[in-house]
Design a protein around this motif. Structure first.
Motif, mmCIF file in Angstrom:
data_model
loop_
_atom_site.group_PDB
_atom_site.id
_atom_site.type_symbol
_atom_site.label_atom_id
_atom_site.label_comp_id
_atom_site.label_asym_id
_atom_site.label_seq_id
_atom_site.Cartn_x
_atom_site.Cartn_y
_atom_site.Cartn_z
ATOM 1 N N ARG A 8 1.287 4.064 -32.327
ATOM 2 C CA ARG A 8 1.492 5.541 -32.457
ATOM 3 C C ARG A 8 1.522 6.134 -31.370
ATOM 4 O O ARG A 8 1.300 7.273 -31.163
ATOM 5 N N HIS A 39 2.438 6.637 -47.880
ATOM 6 C CA HIS A 39 1.259 7.099 -47.462
ATOM 7 C C HIS A 39 1.437 7.170 -45.768
ATOM 8 O O HIS A 39 1.123 8.347 -45.162
ATOM 9 N N LYS A 43 1.478 11.024 -44.130
ATOM 10 C CA LYS A 43 0.132 11.278 -43.352
ATOM 11 C C LYS A 43 0.482 11.413 -41.847
ATOM 12 O O LYS A 43 0.188 12.359 -41.237
ATOM 13 N N ASN A 44 1.597 10.823 -41.433
ATOM 14 C CA ASN A 44 1.869 11.119 -39.738
ATOM 15 C C ASN A 44 3.025 11.939 -39.512
ATOM 16 O O ASN A 44 3.611 12.325 -38.602
ATOM 17 N N GLY A 45 3.545 12.764 -40.943
ATOM 18 C CA GLY A 45 4.278 13.672 -40.929
ATOM 19 C C GLY A 45 5.832 13.347 -40.505
ATOM 20 O O GLY A 45 6.720 13.725 -39.571
ATOM 21 N N LEU A 46 6.252 12.020 -40.577
ATOM 22 C CA LEU A 46 7.432 11.132 -40.116
ATOM 23 C C LEU A 46 8.596 11.878 -41.054
ATOM 24 O O LEU A 46 9.665 11.839 -40.338
ATOM 25 N N ASN A 48 9.563 14.644 -41.823
ATOM 26 C CA ASN A 48 10.243 15.823 -41.465
ATOM 27 C C ASN A 48 10.823 15.570 -40.090
ATOM 28 O O ASN A 48 11.259 16.534 -39.181
ATOM 29 N N PRO A 222 3.318 4.113 -37.598
ATOM 30 C CA PRO A 222 4.642 5.090 -37.456
ATOM 31 C C PRO A 222 5.661 4.375 -36.677
ATOM 32 O O PRO A 222 6.957 4.320 -37.096
#
Lengths: 363, 339
Positions: A8, A39, A43-46, A48, A222
Motif C-alpha cells: 500500500r 472491494h 475501498k482504496n479509491g483506486l 478514480n 492496491p
C-alpha cells in the motif's frame, strides 16, 4: 503492518499509475473477476486514480451475489425448522430470499449463527448432539477446502448431526459464460488470486487460447491490482493474449495439492444456477453422492416453491459488465444496501453496493 | 463481598419484598453510599439551578465480562460520556438492573464494584435505582440502564449549527479498540489477542478542554455504535457541510488494524467506548490536541480531517494511497465478509 503496508506504499502506487498512464493509448475494458478485488479497488479509491481509458468492470466473483434465491429460501426454511442450528458466513445472512433473509429468520427466533470457519460448525455439532447443525457452504474455490474439510472431520468424528448446504461456484466457467455472451464488452480479465492459490492456473491457458483474451492472475492489495492492470494493459496494447501471474508470491502454477485433494474427496462437479445469470453447465460443486449423509440438500426434504427473481433487477447484466449499476432504473431508488432488490447490492463486494457507496457523491 | 445466605439471584430478589431488601442492604446501598441514596426513598430530590443536561442509555453487551472491563463500568462511563458530549459536568446517575435469574452473586458483586469504582473516577453519585429479575431465558445475564444529569459548563456552546467550513475534526485516541476487544471474545469468532477495551470516563478532560477553549469547541460526539464513519455522516447531515478525512491520520492500534484486516472489517465502522470526536475552530486545533495529549486516554489524539464547503452532507476519505471514496453510514450490523 508487515506484509500489508508494503503493498500500500503511496510512492509505488504513484509510479504504477504513471506507468499505466504512459502505456495506455486507447480505451480498454477489463473485468476483475473477484469481489475481493472490487472491494479493494473501491475501498482504496483506486477507481478514480486510474486513467479514464481503463474501464474496470466488476465481475461475478462475489459468492454472496450469485447464490440463487432458491438456496437462500432453502437455508431460511432449514433455519426455521425445529432443532436446527443454521451456521453461515457473515454477509450471507443479510441476502434477501423470496420471503426473508436469514437475519430476519434469526429475529423471528431461528438459531442462526455467524461463523468464520466451518470447522467451528463441526464443533457446534459435537457440543449439541440433540440438534442438527447445517453449515451454509457458499463460495468459490477459495472457501471449498475448509468446507470440504468440515465434512471429512465430521465423518471422522462419526457425527450424524452435521451437514452442509453447499452452493459452490467455480471461476473458469463464469469467465466462459461472460465471454459467450457476445454483448459483454470485456477485453481482458484479472483472475482471482486466491482462487488460483487453491486451484493453480492450469485451467486458464485454455480460456486464453479459446477466447483470445489476456488473463492476469492478480492479488488484492492496491499495488497488486495496479501491477495486474499494468500487465493487462501492456498485453492489450501489444495485441497479445497470454496468461500471466502477477500474484506469484501466493499462487503456484499447480495450486495447493493438499487443498485440491480434500476438495476432490468431498465434492463433484455439477451444473449450477447463478443468481442473475442463470444455469451455467459444470460451474459448481456439490457433495459427492457417497457422502450424502452430510449433504443438507439430500438429508432434508425441503418443500419450497421456486420463485422467480425480482423482474426489475438487472443483476445479470451488471455481473457480465453489460450494464453499469447506475444504469439500472432501480439503483439507489428502490434498491439500496438497506433494502436490496438483488444480491449485488447486499454484499460489500457486490458491484451495485460498491457503486452505491463509491459513486453516490460523484453522481 | 459480604457473606450472604444465597449465591445466585432468583426471581424473588426482584419481588420488592424481603429478598429484594436483602440484596440491596447486603451491598448495593453500602457500596454506592451517598446522602441522596441513603434516604432509600422512591426517588432523589436534588437542588439545581442553571442549565442541565439529561441523558439515558441501556447496556446489553454480550459477553457481560470482556477484556478490559465489564458491563458495570460501561454503564457508568457510557452515560457519563454522553453527558460530557453535551458539554456538561455529570453529577448524578440513576441505575436500573434487569437481571436474568440464576446470575451468580459473585458476578453481580463484581459488576457492582466496577460501577462503584467507575462512579468514583467520574466523580458522579448514584442517587436512585431499580432492580428487576426476569425468568431464565428472558434476558442475557444482566441488562443495565443508567440515566444521568449534569450541569452544562458555563462556556459550552455545543451545537452542530455552529460548525463552519475550515473547522478541524479530532479524535481523542485509537479508534475501533473497544469493538474489536468485544468481538475477540464473541462466540464463534474467538481469536487470540491482547486487545483490551479502552472504556473510560471522558468527563474530566472534556471539562478542562471547555475551561480552556470554551466556545471554540463546536461539537463533541462519542462514536460508539456505528463507529467514526456513522457519526461523521450524522454531523455532515446535521450541519449541511462536507467532511474530508485522511485515512493515514486516523489512529488505529496495529493489533486492531490487523484484526480488522483478518475479519474483513473497516475500523471506521467498529464501535468505540473510550474516545470522543471533537469539531473545533481551526485556530485552536493544534493546541486542543496538545492539551488532549496530557491525558492518559488522549495520548494518541489526532486531527483526522476538516469541514469543507464541497460535497455538502457527504464524507469523503482520502485513502493511504491517495484515492478518494465516499464514506457512508453503517448499514445494519457490520458483518464479516466471506473472503
Amino acid at each position: 503492518m508487515k506484509f500489508l503496508s508494503e503493498y500500500r506504499n503511496p510512492e509505488l502506487v504513484e509510479q504504477y499509475l504513471n506507468e499505466i498512464k504512459k502505456t495506455v493509448t486507447r480505451p480498454w475494458t477489463i473485468m476483475e473477476v473477484c469481489g475481493g478485488q472490487t472491494h479493494s479497488l473501491v475501498k482504496n479509491g483506486l477507481l478514480n486514480l486510474l486513467p479514464k481509458e481503463v474501464q474496470m468492470v466488476h465481475g461475478p466473483g462475489c459468492p454472496v451475489c450469485v447464490t440463487p434465491i432458491n438456496l437462500i429460501d432453502k437455508a431460511v426454511y432449514l433455519a426455521e425448522e425445529k432443532g436446527v442450528i443454521l451456521c453461515s458466513f457473515g454477509d450471507m445472512i443479510r441476502v434477501p430470499g423470496s420471503k426473508r433473509s436469514l437475519l430476519e429468520s434469526k429475529a423471528r427466533g431461528a438459531d442462526v449463527r455467524i461463523l468464520y470457519s466451518p470447522l467451528e460448525a463441526v464443533k457446534l455439532a459435537q457440543q449439541n448432539p440433540d440438534k442438527e447443525v447445517v453449515f451454509f457452504a457458499v463460495g468459490f474455490e477459495t472457501t471449498a477446502p475448509a468446507n470440504a474439510l468440515s465434512v471429512v472431520q465430521a465423518k471422522r468424528l462419526g457425527l450424524t448431526n452435521y451437514s452442509i448446504l453447499a452452493s459452490h461456484v467455480l471461476v473458469p466457467p463464469a469467465i466462459e459464460a461472460v465471454m459467450n455472451d457476445k454483448t459483454a464488452p470485456i477485453q481482458a480479465f484479472l483472475a482471482a488470486g486466491h482462487v488460483c492459490a487453491i486451484m493453480g492456473i492450469g485451467q486458464y491457458y485454455q480460456l486464453v487460447d479459446e477466447y483470445d483474451i489476456p488473463i492476469v492472475v492478480t492479488g488484492f492489495e492496491p499495488l497488486d491490482l495496479l501491477q495486474g492492470i499494468l500487465m493487462t494493459v501492456k498485453q492489450l496494447e501489444a495485441g497479445k493474449a497470454n496468461l500471466e501471474n502477477q500474484y506469484s508470491r501466493i499462487v503456484k502454477p499447480e495450486g495447493n495439492p493438499e487443498a485440491i485433494k480434500v476438495i476432490e474427496e468431498v465434492f463433484e462437479v455439477t451444473d449450477r444456477e447463478w443468481r442473475g445469470i442463470g444455469t451455467i453447465p459444470m460451474s459448481g460443486w456439490e457433495v459427492k453422492s457417497e457422502l450424502s449423509a452430510f449433504d443438507a440438500n439430500k438429508k432434508f426434504s425441503v418443500d419450497i416453491v421456486k420463485v422467480p427473481e425480482c423482474a426489475d433487477c438487472i443483476a445479470g447484466l451488471v455481473l457480465k459488465g453489460i450494464k453499469k449499476p447506475f444504469e439500472c432504473s432501480q439503483f439507489g431508488k428502490n434498491c439500496t444496501p438497506e433494502k436490496p432488490l438483488g444480491a449485488p447490492m447486499v454484499s460489500s463486494e457486490g458491484a451495485c453496493a460498491a457503486y452505491f457507496h463509491y459513486a453516490e457523491y460523484a453522481a | 463481598m459480604p457473606s450472604l445466605d444465597f449465591d445466585v439471584i432468583t426471581l424473588g430478589h426482584g419481588s420488592g419484598g424481603i429478598l429484594t431488601n436483602k440484596l440491596l442492604e447486603s451491598g448495593v446501598f453500602n457500596l454506592l453510599k451517598n446522602p441522596l441514596l441513603d434516604t432509600h426513598h422512591d426517588g432523589a430530590v436534588i437542588d439545581f439551578s442553571g442549565k442541565l443536561a439529561f441523558s439515558t442509555d441501556s447496556y446489553v453487551i454480550s459477553p457481560v465480562f470482556f477484556p478490559g472491563g465489564n458491563i458495570g463500568e460501561l454503564a457508568v462511563n457510557g452515560t457519563v460520556n454522553d453527558l460530557a458530549m453535551c458539554g456538561a459536568i455529570p453529577k448524578y446517575l440513576s441505575l436500573s438492573f434487569i437481571i436474568e435469574e440464576g446470575l451468580p452473586m459473585t458476578e453481580f458483586w463484581e459488576i457492582l464494584v466496577a460501577i462503584k469504582n467507575a462512579a468514583q473516577r467520574a466523580n458522579v453519585q448514584i442517587v436512585t435505582g431499580d432492580t428487576k429479575v426476569v425468568e431464565k431465558g428472558k434476558g442475557d445475564k444482566i441488562f443495565i440502564n443508567t440515566s444521568g444529569i449534569g450541569e452544562v459548563h458555563a462556556k459550552a456552546q455545543i451545537s452542530a449549527n455552529r460548525i463552519k467550513a475550515g473547522d478541524k475534526i479530532i479524535v481523542s485516541g485509537y479508534v475501533a479498540t473497544h469493538g474489536i476487544a468485544i468481538m475477540s471474545v464473541r462466540e464463534g469468532l474467538d481469536f487470540e489477542t491482547a486487545i483490551v477495551s479502552d472504556t473510560t470516563n471522558l468527563n474530566h478532560s472534556v471539562k478542562e478542554l471547555l475551561d480552556e477553549f470554551g466556545s471554540e469547541i463546536h461539537l463533541f460526539r462519542d462514536p460508539t455504535r456505528g463507529g467514526v464513519a456513522t457519526v461523521l455522516n450524522e454531523i455532515a447531515r446535521d450541519c449541511g457541510l462536507g467532511i474530508d478525512i485522511a485515512q493515514k491520520k486516523i489512529p488505529v492500534l496495529d493489533e486492531v488494524f490487523g484484526a480488522c484486516e483478518i475479519l474483513g472489517l473497516d475500523p471506521l465502522y467498529v464501535a468505540n467506548e473510550g474516545i470522543f470526536m471533537a469539531i473545533v475552530a481551526s485556530e485552536i486545533a493544534d493546541d486542543f490536541v496538545k492539551k488532549l495529549h496530557e491525558f492518559e486516554h488522549g495520548k494518541n489524539a489526532a486531527i483526522i480531517g476538516e469541514v469543507v464547503l464541497d460535497h455538502p452532507k457527504h464524507v469523503i476519505l482520502t485513502s493511504k494511497i491517495g484515492g478518494k471514496r465516499v464514506v457512508n453510514m453503517l448499514v445494519g450490523e457490520q458483518l464479516p465478509r466471506i473472503c
